[in-house]
Design a protein around this motif. Structure first.
Motif, PDB file in Angstrom:
ATOM      1  N   UNK A  41     -13.329  17.759   6.387  1.00 12.98           N
ATOM      2  CA  UNK A  41     -13.015  18.170   5.020  1.00 12.98           C
ATOM      3  C   UNK A  41     -11.782  17.440   4.506  1.00 12.98           C
ATOM      4  N   UNK A  42     -10.771  17.302   5.346  1.00 13.74           N
ATOM      5  CA  UNK A  42      -9.557  16.586   4.941  1.00 13.74           C
ATOM      6  C   UNK A  42      -9.867  15.135   4.587  1.00 13.74           C
ATOM      7  N   UNK A  43     -10.727  14.492   5.391  1.00  9.67           N
ATOM      8  CA  UNK A  43     -11.097  13.111   5.111  1.00  9.67           C
ATOM      9  C   UNK A  43     -11.829  12.975   3.792  1.00  9.67           C
ATOM     10  N   UNK A  44     -12.762  13.883   3.520  1.00 10.74           N
ATOM     11  CA  UNK A  44     -13.507  13.824   2.261  1.00 10.74           C
ATOM     12  C   UNK A  44     -12.592  14.045   1.062  1.00 10.74           C
ATOM     13  N   UNK A  45     -11.686  15.019   1.172  1.00 17.59           N
ATOM     14  CA  UNK A  45     -10.735  15.249   0.081  1.00 17.59           C
ATOM     15  C   UNK A  45      -9.843  14.036  -0.128  1.00 17.59           C
ATOM     16  N   UNK A  46      -9.454  13.387   0.958  1.00 18.91           N
ATOM     17  CA  UNK A  46      -8.640  12.182   0.846  1.00 18.91           C
ATOM     18  C   UNK A  46      -9.354  11.072   0.098  1.00 18.91           C
ATOM     19  N   UNK A  47     -10.659  10.916   0.361  1.00 19.18           N
ATOM     20  CA  UNK A  47     -11.458   9.921  -0.359  1.00 19.18           C
ATOM     21  C   UNK A  47     -11.449  10.213  -1.849  1.00 19.18           C
ATOM     22  N   UNK A  48     -11.642  11.475  -2.215  1.00 21.58           N
ATOM     23  CA  UNK A  48     -11.739  11.843  -3.627  1.00 21.58           C
ATOM     24  C   UNK A  48     -10.398  11.778  -4.360  1.00 21.58           C
ATOM     25  N   UNK A  49      -9.290  11.835  -3.617  1.00 28.14           N
ATOM     26  CA  UNK A  49      -7.974  11.871  -4.247  1.00 28.14           C
ATOM     27  C   UNK A  49      -7.244  10.532  -4.219  1.00 28.14           C
ATOM     28  N   UNK A  50      -7.683   9.602  -3.403  1.00 36.26           N
ATOM     29  CA  UNK A  50      -6.944   8.350  -3.196  1.00 36.26           C
ATOM     30  C   UNK A  50      -6.981   7.445  -4.418  1.00 36.26           C
ATOM     31  N   UNK A  51      -5.815   6.926  -4.764  1.00 37.64           N
ATOM     32  CA  UNK A  51      -5.691   5.944  -5.840  1.00 37.64           C
ATOM     33  C   UNK A  51      -5.196   4.605  -5.287  1.00 37.64           C
ATOM     34  N   UNK A  52      -5.328   4.415  -3.996  1.00 43.35           N
ATOM     35  CA  UNK A  52      -4.927   3.199  -3.307  1.00 43.35           C
ATOM     36  C   UNK A  52      -6.099   2.785  -2.421  1.00 43.35           C
ATOM     37  N   UNK A  53      -6.518   1.524  -2.472  1.00 42.56           N
ATOM     38  CA  UNK A  53      -7.733   1.087  -1.789  1.00 42.56           C
ATOM     39  C   UNK A  53      -7.628   1.219  -0.271  1.00 42.56           C
ATOM     40  N   UNK A  54      -6.467   0.881   0.303  1.00 46.68           N
ATOM     41  CA  UNK A  54      -6.324   0.979   1.759  1.00 46.68           C
ATOM     42  C   UNK A  54      -6.308   2.442   2.198  1.00 46.68           C
ATOM     43  N   UNK A  57       0.840  -1.195   0.000  1.00 44.12           N
ATOM     44  CA  UNK A  57       0.000   0.000   0.000  1.00 44.12           C
ATOM     45  C   UNK A  57       0.877   1.248   0.000  1.00 44.12           C
ATOM     46  N   UNK A  58       0.517   2.220  -0.839  1.00 48.35           N
ATOM     47  CA  UNK A  58       1.275   3.452  -0.955  1.00 48.35           C
ATOM     48  C   UNK A  58       0.344   4.660  -0.809  1.00 48.35           C
ATOM     49  N   UNK A  59       0.944   5.791  -0.460  1.00 48.41           N
ATOM     50  CA  UNK A  59       0.189   7.039  -0.451  1.00 48.41           C
ATOM     51  C   UNK A  59       0.177   7.553  -1.885  1.00 48.41           C
ATOM     52  N   UNK A  60      -0.855   7.159  -2.623  1.00 50.31           N
ATOM     53  CA  UNK A  60      -0.981   7.529  -4.027  1.00 50.31           C
ATOM     54  C   UNK A  60      -2.213   8.411  -4.176  1.00 50.31           C
ATOM     55  N   UNK A  61      -1.976   9.655  -4.562  1.00 50.41           N
ATOM     56  CA  UNK A  61      -3.047  10.635  -4.705  1.00 50.41           C
ATOM     57  C   UNK A  61      -3.040  11.168  -6.131  1.00 50.41           C
TER      58      UNK A  61
END
Length: 475
Positions: free
Chosen positions: A112-125, A65-69
């Motif tokens: 707001x940070x959590x919602x933006x993270x959902x919309x930007x994440x390209x990694x399932x975890x 798993x990576x931090x992929x945004x």
């Protein structure tokens, strides 16, 4: 780098706000942070360089798993909605009093940070991590600053979303173990090796979680109570942005990861969605409470978006994405007016109101604009998206499109009836003491009204963004 900053700024701002004691300082600080986020979201819309729109770093290498945004067309639209919504909401409630204001506004920024993270994440975890991060502040906000029945309503909200999250996690982990390289990367999930039976089970586990979040009939029962009992500022976040997480995940994850299962089950889901549209619209007509009417109206609109997505026609999908943005703008405007009326007059009941336009003409004009957008009147922002959604649904099944089309008439009935009961006719004893809305409320509504007309007269910019939305469409 922009993708990372869109998340880091509200996280850092939210954590700082938690320790601010002075209410006015907390309000000003959170508004400044939200405006900075908005500026970066705008820069993300305009930027074209890959290194600005994407971010990739090691996170949990042992699990793959990576931090992929990333900022593509879909995430740009929803990031912009999130970034616009927060400062507008904070402007609208700027003069309201909140006990422990620093903590309230800090939790709003963390949400707001959590919602933006959902919309930007390209990694399932990573996606799942932000999904939960957005929900945790929601529980605290509802249970601490909500209405009289906030504890039982928040408990119901928690149970629904917690069960949904567990089902989603099971599905994510199962797919992960069947990816070619044991990775949580989005592309790896698209190429998972699942049997037909496994695909069906995992599809339904994932879909139920998203159906609760949207919500879709019959998983909607938590929503009206939560909208009614939450502090209105958070209700705006919940209905304007957070429910879009479910629709977003349908496009980003569910349809591409389970293409065969989504095609096989599309008829069932469209029938549930259309049933929810008519059910919610009919209940909205019978409401005497402004908040509950808006809540059921939202269920009907979300149902149409869900049906358009599972019709799996390009026009319907484009329309649904456009409508995610426009519905967020319109529903927040309706909540702002509901909040103003309740705070001024101490009631939300239509039977106790009337003739308010004589006392608050500016509020009446702005409210009518938001209501006409809510029924997708031509030259308002919702028209293009709704037209495309019905086009996609018609291509899938003309009969289903015709049944869903009844909602256009029903929406006009309950929306115009709401306008008449609140603002027109003779004033009553309660509304005699009313006055026009304050400058900050008018400013927030004016921003939203401007978006209604700008994207109503010229929707092409947002349509262009949807052209880059990619999903696997299978007949």
């Amino acid at each position: 780098m922009i993708a990372l900053l869109l998340i880091l700024i509200p996280v850092i701002g939210g954590l700082i706000s938690l320790f601010i004691k002075n209410e006015n300082t907390a309000k000003a600080f959170s508004l400044i942070v939200s405006l900075i986020v908005f500026a970066f979201a705008l820069s993300g819309i305009c930027a074209t360089q890959a290194d600005l729109l994407h971010y990739d770093a090691s996170w949990i290498p042992d699990l793959g798993s990576r931090i992929t945004l990333g900022l593509d067309g879909l995430s740009k639209i929803l990031s912009l909605l999130t970034a616009i919504s927060m400062p507008v909401i904070l402007i609208a409630v700027y003069k309201d009093h909140y006990p422990n204001a620093g903590k309230f506004f800090g939790l709003m920024l963390l949400c707001q940070a959590g919602m933006l993270g959902v919309f930007l994440s390209m990694d399932a975890l990573l996606f799942y991590f932000f999904w939960e991060l957005a929900l945790i502040p929601a529980y605290f906000i509802c249970s601490i600053w909500g209405g009289e029945k906030r504890i039982q309503v928040t408990f119901k909200f928690f149970i629904y979303t917690f069960v949904g999250s567990l089902l989603m996690l099971v599905s994510i982990l199962f797919v992960y173990f069947h990816t070619p390289d044991h990775s949580f990367a989005l592309k790896s999930f698209y190429h998972a090796n699942l049997t037909a039976t496994q695909t069906q089970w995992m599809f339904w586990l994932f879909f139920i979680a998203l159906a609760i979040k949207m919500p879709v009939f019959p998983f909607h029962t938590w929503q009206p109570d939560t909208y009614e009992q939450s502090p209105t500022a958070f209700t705006m976040v919940l209905s304007g942005v957070m429910v879009k997480m479910g629709l977003f995940a349908v496009i980003r994850w569910l349809l591409p990861v389970f293409p065969q299962a989504s095609s096989f089950n599309s008829s069932i889901i469209i029938i549930l969605s259309v049933t929810g549209i008519l059910y919610a619209s009919l209940i909205a007509i019978k409401q005497d409470d402004m908040k509950r009417l808006i809540a059921y109206s939202s269920i009907a609109h979300i149902g149409l978006m869900c049906a358009a997505l599972f019709a799996k026609q390009q026009s319907g999908m484009q329309g649904a994405v456009i409508q995610m943005f426009n519905h967020g703008v319109n529903i927040i405007g309706l909540w702002i007016v509901a909040d103003v009326i309740e705070k001024q007059l101490g009631t939300r009941k239509f039977s106790e109101l009337g003739g308010l336009a004589q006392k608050a003409p500016t509020l009446a004009i702005l409210f009518v604009v938001m209501c006409l957008a809510n029924v997708a009147l031509p030259l308002t922002n919702a028209f293009a998206g709704e037209f495309l959604m019905f086009n996609g649904l018609f291509r899938y099944n003309p009969v289903m499109a015709g049944v869903a089309g009844i909602s256009i008439i029903l929406a006009a009935v309950y929306t115009l009836s709401m306008i008449r009961k609140i603002f027109y006719g003779n004033t009553v004893a309660l509304t005699e003491q009313a006055h026009d809305s304050s400058f900050n409320v008018n400013a927030a509504l004016a921003i939203l009204a401007a978006l209604v007309f700008v994207f109503g007269f010229y929707p092409q910019p947002i349509i262009n963004l949807t052209n880059t939305v990619t999903v696997f469409i299978t007949k």
